[in-house]
Design an enzyme around this catalytic site. Structure first.
Site, PDB file in Angstrom:
ATOM      1  N   GLY A  55       0.852  -1.193   0.000  1.00 33.20           N
ATOM      2  CA  GLY A  55       0.000   0.000   0.000  1.00 33.20           C
ATOM      3  C   GLY A  55       0.877   1.227   0.000  1.00 33.20           C
ATOM      4  O   GLY A  55       2.066   1.146   0.346  1.00 33.20           O
ATOM      5  N   CYS A  82       5.348  -6.105   1.650  1.00 32.43           N
ATOM      6  CA  CYS A  82       5.713  -4.691   1.572  1.00 32.43           C
ATOM      7  C   CYS A  82       5.045  -3.894   2.703  1.00 32.43           C
ATOM      8  O   CYS A  82       5.344  -4.120   3.857  1.00 32.43           O
ATOM      9  CB  CYS A  82       5.380  -4.155   0.177  1.00 32.43           C
ATOM     10  SG  CYS A  82       6.215  -2.589  -0.165  1.00 32.43           S
ATOM     11  N   TYR A  83       4.104  -2.998   2.387  1.00 34.96           N
ATOM     12  CA  TYR A  83       3.425  -2.257   3.465  1.00 34.96           C
ATOM     13  C   TYR A  83       2.826  -3.237   4.482  1.00 34.96           C
ATOM     14  O   TYR A  83       2.848  -3.001   5.687  1.00 34.96           O
ATOM     15  CB  TYR A  83       2.317  -1.369   2.880  1.00 34.96           C
ATOM     16  CG  TYR A  83       1.493  -0.658   3.939  1.00 34.96           C
ATOM     17  CD1 TYR A  83       1.950   0.520   4.515  1.00 34.96           C
ATOM     18  CD2 TYR A  83       0.276  -1.193   4.382  1.00 34.96           C
ATOM     19  CE1 TYR A  83       1.205   1.163   5.500  1.00 34.96           C
ATOM     20  CE2 TYR A  83      -0.468  -0.553   5.353  1.00 34.96           C
ATOM     21  CZ  TYR A  83      -0.006   0.624   5.916  1.00 34.96           C
ATOM     22  OH  TYR A  83      -0.734   1.253   6.884  1.00 34.96           O
ATOM     23  N   HIS A 169       8.097  -7.983  -3.454  1.00 34.16           N
ATOM     24  CA  HIS A 169       6.807  -8.409  -4.019  1.00 34.16           C
ATOM     25  C   HIS A 169       6.920  -9.762  -4.737  1.00 34.16           C
ATOM     26  O   HIS A 169       7.327  -9.810  -5.894  1.00 34.16           O
ATOM     27  CB  HIS A 169       6.309  -7.353  -5.018  1.00 34.16           C
ATOM     28  CG  HIS A 169       5.896  -6.078  -4.359  1.00 34.16           C
ATOM     29  ND1 HIS A 169       4.615  -5.853  -3.929  1.00 34.16           N
ATOM     30  CD2 HIS A 169       6.610  -4.976  -4.022  1.00 34.16           C
ATOM     31  CE1 HIS A 169       4.542  -4.659  -3.365  1.00 34.16           C
ATOM     32  NE2 HIS A 169       5.750  -4.103  -3.411  1.00 34.16           N
ATOM     33  N   GLU A 171       4.588 -11.437  -5.935  1.00 26.58           N
ATOM     34  CA  GLU A 171       3.534 -11.568  -6.954  1.00 26.58           C
ATOM     35  C   GLU A 171       3.942 -11.009  -8.313  1.00 26.58           C
ATOM     36  O   GLU A 171       3.314 -11.301  -9.330  1.00 26.58           O
ATOM     37  CB  GLU A 171       2.247 -10.874  -6.472  1.00 26.58           C
ATOM     38  CG  GLU A 171       2.278  -9.336  -6.418  1.00 26.58           C
ATOM     39  CD  GLU A 171       2.926  -8.774  -5.164  1.00 26.58           C
ATOM     40  OE1 GLU A 171       3.650  -9.521  -4.473  1.00 26.58           O
ATOM     41  OE2 GLU A 171       2.737  -7.567  -4.885  1.00 26.58           O
ATOM     42  N   ASP A 227     -16.999 -12.393 -21.751  1.00 29.69           N
ATOM     43  CA  ASP A 227     -17.721 -12.494 -20.484  1.00 29.69           C
ATOM     44  C   ASP A 227     -19.197 -12.833 -20.681  1.00 29.69           C
ATOM     45  O   ASP A 227     -19.712 -13.772 -20.061  1.00 29.69           O
ATOM     46  CB  ASP A 227     -17.591 -11.185 -19.676  1.00 29.69           C
ATOM     47  CG  ASP A 227     -16.135 -10.846 -19.393  1.00 29.69           C
ATOM     48  OD1 ASP A 227     -15.301 -11.768 -19.482  1.00 29.69           O
ATOM     49  OD2 ASP A 227     -15.830  -9.679 -19.113  1.00 29.69           O
ATOM     50  N   LYS A 366     -10.568 -12.447 -15.273  1.00 25.90           N
ATOM     51  CA  LYS A 366     -10.740 -12.675 -16.719  1.00 25.90           C
ATOM     52  C   LYS A 366     -10.125 -14.014 -17.170  1.00 25.90           C
ATOM     53  O   LYS A 366     -10.733 -14.753 -17.944  1.00 25.90           O
ATOM     54  CB  LYS A 366     -10.073 -11.521 -17.475  1.00 25.90           C
ATOM     55  CG  LYS A 366     -10.338 -11.495 -18.944  1.00 25.90           C
ATOM     56  CD  LYS A 366     -11.646 -10.817 -19.208  1.00 25.90           C
ATOM     57  CE  LYS A 366     -11.964 -10.696 -20.653  1.00 25.90           C
ATOM     58  NZ  LYS A 366     -13.199  -9.915 -20.851  1.00 25.90           N
TER      59      LYS A 366
END
Ligand code: XMP
Length: 510
Positions: A55, A82-83, A169, A171, A227, A366
């Site tokens: 964040g 992180c944050y 991070h 990710e 979608d 998605k």
């Protein structure tokens, strides 16, 4: 059967959705939860693990987002990123500082000891760092498990309480072995089994849809996009003819697209399918309009008007099927996960009708929608279709829209798509299309001077359309496309290729 859950606590970081996607890709269901709801959700839903995201705030800022300390006492493993790691340190008695240095980008990290989080990843690797503050003093009971040259606490843990913090991070793909770190957390520490697959989702949702929609009339606004198509096929499988699909052809589709959509849903799936050929009506409203935003507004309003008229003709409608997906849910801040809720007056339905909103993709990203489409055995060309904007060719036809100009775009775009498919590039390029920049230029054809249209080609690589790079299509293929367009499409004498990335440009030209 209870599904395993991981809670991703949202502290406003730019990679929050990415964390959730990575967890899902590892076959574990997770939900992104606002920080102020985290404790309540954790107590209620008893997740297998909790991940704090990054964040932009500093833990010492007056309005810094935080969680109650009690969250660490639930016996649920926690991973702070992180944050999230800084907040963990701060809440548990450590210290966080703003350094003189800034650590940003690809940085080498060194894993110190045999931590469960880093099992099989010991030694030096590259990670993605993007932080201002850092943990300067560990909370009691923690130990350091990784460092970088600048950062004394690149990772910390209190293993006996299953609390872990990472300054970097995992990710982000730039972090080598980042996925392995997340896998270790999920499978090694949270002890999940990995029960999240699109097969299991379908098996769970079909009976639910059947039950909810039993004996009801369900209306679906079908665009032919991924979608709405996946949602329609799924619900059709559950309730058959009680689903009525309305396809508004606004006359701004690509070559043959309307017929293909009709063929697929009406002929192949035998769906209750209504096609409204509203092209002339849209073109009339758009006559003389050049401003892109005005075009969008006109198309949006007209779309609702047409859909509304069709819905009125159908009489009582009980449910509206929508292809809402999880990023829309997160971004709207509504967070929680019900797939079916009650609504009044969503644009496109008769006024004053109380109906249910059916949103069977509401929990899915998605890429999961596409995998669900494959599970439903929807043809690959539909499931992996490139994105196409709602206002269609209107935003690819600069200046005033006329049928002649649309024809040039349709014909040239069809050639581009044929050549891209012929060279098997359709799944490596994110989006590719032709547009008409509203330029005429001088050319020479045979012995004649011409003053014809210029066609532009736009082709980009991207992973989410937020950023994009122009696709390096080999010159020989570009040459073939260009020569086919000028020789096969009437009134075109020049082809240009857009070599701008996003940012600073956008993918579309309008
Ligand atoms: P830009 O041009 O902003 O586009 O880089 C990003 C992605 O969004 C699509 N796009 C739209 N989609 N309605 C839509 O449904 C729109 O008005 C619209 N404008 C752009 C674009 O095709 C790309 O995939």
């Amino acid at each position: 059967m209870e599904r395993e859950l991981i809670i991703v606590v949202d502290f406003g970081g730019q990679y929050n959705q990415l964390i959730a996607r990575r967890v899902r890709d590892l076959n574990v269901y997770c939900e992104v939860v606002p920080f102020d709801k985290a404790l309540e959700r954790a107590k209620k839903d008893k997740p297998k693990g909790i991940i704090f995201t990054g964040g932009p705030a500093s833990v010492y800022a007056a309005c810094a987002p935080s969680v109650e300390k009690e969250i660490f006492e639930l016996g649920i493993p926690v991973l702070g990123i992180c944050y999230g790691a800084q907040l963990m340190a701060h809440l548990l008695g450590g210290k966080v500082k703003s350094p003189d240095f800034k650590e940003y980008g690809k940085i080498e990290y060194d894993v110190k000891c045999g931590s469960k989080l880093f099992q099989g990843i010991e030694g030096k690797n590259i990670c993605w760092m993007s932080h201002r503050d850092y943990i300067s003093q560990l909370p009691a009971g923690f130990e350091i498990t990784a460092t970088t040259q600048m950062c004394p606490v690149a990772a910390m843990e209190m293993a006996d309480k299953n609390i872990y913090g990472l300054q970097f991070h995992p990710e982000v793909t730039h972090t080598q072995r980042g996925n392995d770190i997340l896998r270790n957390f999920l499978y090694g520490i949270c002890k999940v089994k990995g029960d999240w697959t699109m097969g299991s989702y379908l098996a769970e949702q079909l009976p639910l849809i059947k039950k909810t929609a039993a004996g009801k009339k369900v209306l679906c606004g079908l665009s032919g996009g991924v979608d709405s198509s996946v949602a329609a096929v799924m619900v059709h499988r559950a309730i058959g003819d009680n689903l009525i699909c309305v396809f508004v052809d606004h006359g701004l589709l690509r070559k043959n697209e309307g017929d293909e959509v009709e063929k697929f849903f009406k002929d192949a799936y035998k769906m209750n399918f209504i096609r409204v050929n509203a092209g002339p009506r849209f073109l009339k409203k758009l006559a003389g309009v050049s401003d892109p935003e005005q075009k969008r507004k006109i198309i949006g309003a007209e779309f609702i008007a047409v859909f509304d008229e069709e819905a009125q003709k159908l009489g009582q409608v009980d449910c509206l099927l929508q292809g809402t997906i999880y990023p829309d849910v997160i971004e709207s801040g509504s967070g929680h996960s019900a797939v079916i809720k009650s609504h009044h007056n969503v644009g496109g339905l008769p006024k004053d009708i109380k109906f249910q909103l059916l949103e069977p993709l509401r929990l899915l990203f998605k890429d999961e929608v596409r995998r669900l489409g494959e599970e439903l055995e929807i043809p690959r060309e539909l499931v992996w279709r490139q994105p196409f904007p709602g206002p269609g060719l209107a935003v690819r036809c600069l200046g005033e829209i006329t049928e002649d100009k649309l024809k040039i775009i349709r014909e040239s775009d069809a050639i581009l798509r044929q050549e891209i498919a012929k060279h098997k590039l359709e799944y490596t390029i994110w989006q590719y299309f032709t547009f008409l920049p509203n330029i005429r230029s001088v050319g020479v054809m045979g012995d004649e001077r011409t003053y014809f249209h210029t066609v532009g080609i736009r082709a980009v690589t991207s992973s989410d359309a937020m950023t994009a790079d122009w696709a390096r299509i080999p010159y020989e293929i570009l040459e073939k496309i260009s020569s086919r367009i000028v020789s096969e499409v009437e009134s075109v004498n020049r082809v240009i290729y857009d070599i701008t990335s996003k940012p600073p440009a956008t993918i579309e030209w309008e």
